[in-house]
Design a protein around this motif. Structure first.
Motif, short mmCIF file in Angstrom:
data_model
loop_
_atom_site.label_atom_id
_atom_site.label_comp_id
_atom_site.label_asym_id
_atom_site.label_seq_id
_atom_site.Cartn_x
_atom_site.Cartn_y
_atom_site.Cartn_z
N PRO B 39 0.24 -7.57 -9.60
CA PRO B 39 -1.11 -8.14 -9.41
C PRO B 39 -1.92 -7.39 -8.36
CG PRO B 39 0.52 -9.88 -9.57
CD PRO B 39 1.29 -8.60 -9.52
N GLY B 40 -3.16 -7.07 -8.70
CA GLY B 40 -4.06 -6.42 -7.75
C GLY B 40 -3.82 -4.93 -7.60
N GLU B 41 -2.93 -4.37 -8.40
CA GLU B 41 -2.64 -2.95 -8.30
C GLU B 41 -2.77 -2.28 -9.67
OE1 GLU B 41 0.69 -3.65 -4.78
OE2 GLU B 41 1.16 -2.37 -6.49
N GLY B 42 -2.82 -0.95 -9.65
CA GLY B 42 -2.83 -0.22 -10.90
C GLY B 42 -1.42 -0.04 -11.44
N PRO B 43 -1.28 0.31 -12.70
CA PRO B 43 0.04 0.55 -13.28
C PRO B 43 0.74 1.72 -12.59
CG PRO B 43 -1.63 0.36 -14.99
CD PRO B 43 -2.35 0.48 -13.70
N VAL B 44 2.06 1.65 -12.50
CA VAL B 44 2.87 2.71 -11.92
C VAL B 44 3.85 3.19 -12.97
CG1 VAL B 44 4.57 3.30 -10.15
CG2 VAL B 44 2.67 1.78 -9.58
N LEU B 45 3.90 4.51 -13.17
CA LEU B 45 4.76 5.09 -14.19
C LEU B 45 6.23 4.87 -13.86
CD1 LEU B 45 4.97 6.88 -16.76
CD2 LEU B 45 5.10 8.85 -15.22
N LEU B 46 6.99 4.41 -14.86
CA LEU B 46 8.43 4.26 -14.72
C LEU B 46 9.17 5.43 -15.36
CD1 LEU B 46 8.78 0.46 -15.60
CD2 LEU B 46 8.82 1.50 -13.33
N VAL B 47 8.76 5.79 -16.59
CA VAL B 47 9.50 6.81 -17.31
C VAL B 47 8.64 7.40 -18.41
CG1 VAL B 47 10.45 5.37 -19.16
CG2 VAL B 47 11.81 7.26 -18.26
#
Lengths: 116, 111
Positions: B39-47
């Motif tokens: 919440p409140g953040e942008g997506p972060v790449l996992l793989v």
């Protein structure tokens, strides 16, 4: 190092007004992307810039939306004559270069736009 | 038209349980990525997965790309509250440079 920053973090505006959203990408990243995230619609691509090439504007939903990138760095997304359906979170991302989906895109925290 | 459908849309489980999230499409993707967004953040790449049939592991997370490169799955073993978030798959079609995102799976892990 600094990540992608966006401003403002929140914006409330009245229907019919114009708004400008700003994105500062990670230094040295040549590719910059704008996305929109709204309830029920997921996260949709709007536009991307790659170096000095012409931007890919294929995701812009109407001619009320435009974006520019000055000096290959900062980008501004402008929405003219805002409508209530424009309410969403606008996300900016940058990557070192465009690389057929293999490049990591780093996202900013987004600008939450509410059109009353 | 949504090119990438994720299921389930919502998942609420207890700590220690296992789960699988699916990402399906009728289109072939040259590569597919998984992101987590809090919440409140942008997506972060996992793989990122590229090869059909590819399996990648990231600690308790296992990602698989379908043989035909039309689908993918994310399996979490022994879920923890820190796994809570919105999981998004995103794919690249052909030589396009833009990502097509899935509909998202919202995961809630409780103690």
């Amino acid at each position: 190092g600094a990540g992608v920053s966006q401003s403002p973090s929140n914006k409330v505006t009245e229907k019919g007004k114009d708004v400008e959203l700003r994105c500062d990408p990670i230094s040295g990243h040549t590719a910059l992307y704008w996305y929109r995230q709204s309830l029920g619609q997921g996260l949709e691509f709007l536009i991307y810039f790659q170096g000095n090439s012409a931007p890919d504007k294929s995701g812009l939903p109407s001619d009320r939306f435009s974006a520019e990138r000055t000096g290959g760095s900062v980008s501004t997304l402008t929405i003219q004559r805002t409508q209530q359906e424009d309410s969403a979170v606008y996300l900016c991302a940058s990557s070192y270069r465009v690389g057929l989906g293999l490049e990591t895109q780093y996202f900013g925290p987004g600008t939450r736009l509410l059109v009353l | 038209t949504q090119l990438l459908e994720q299921s389930p849309q919502f998942l609420s489980i207890q700590e220690g349980e296992n789960l699988t999230v699916y990402c399906n499409s009728s289109s072939v993707f040259s590569s597919l990525q998984w992101y987590r967004q809090e919440p409140g953040e942008g997506p972060v790449l996992l793989v990122t997965v590229v090869t059909g049939g590819e399996v990648k592991k990231l600690k308790r997370l296992t990602f698989q790309f379908g043989d035909a490169r039309k689908d993918s799955s994310l399996h979490i073993t022994a879920a923890q509250p820190g796994d809570t978030g919105l999981y998004l798959c995103a794919g690249v079609i052909g030589t396009a440079s833009k990502l097509t995102f899935g509909t998202g799976t919202r995961l809630q892990v409780t103690l």
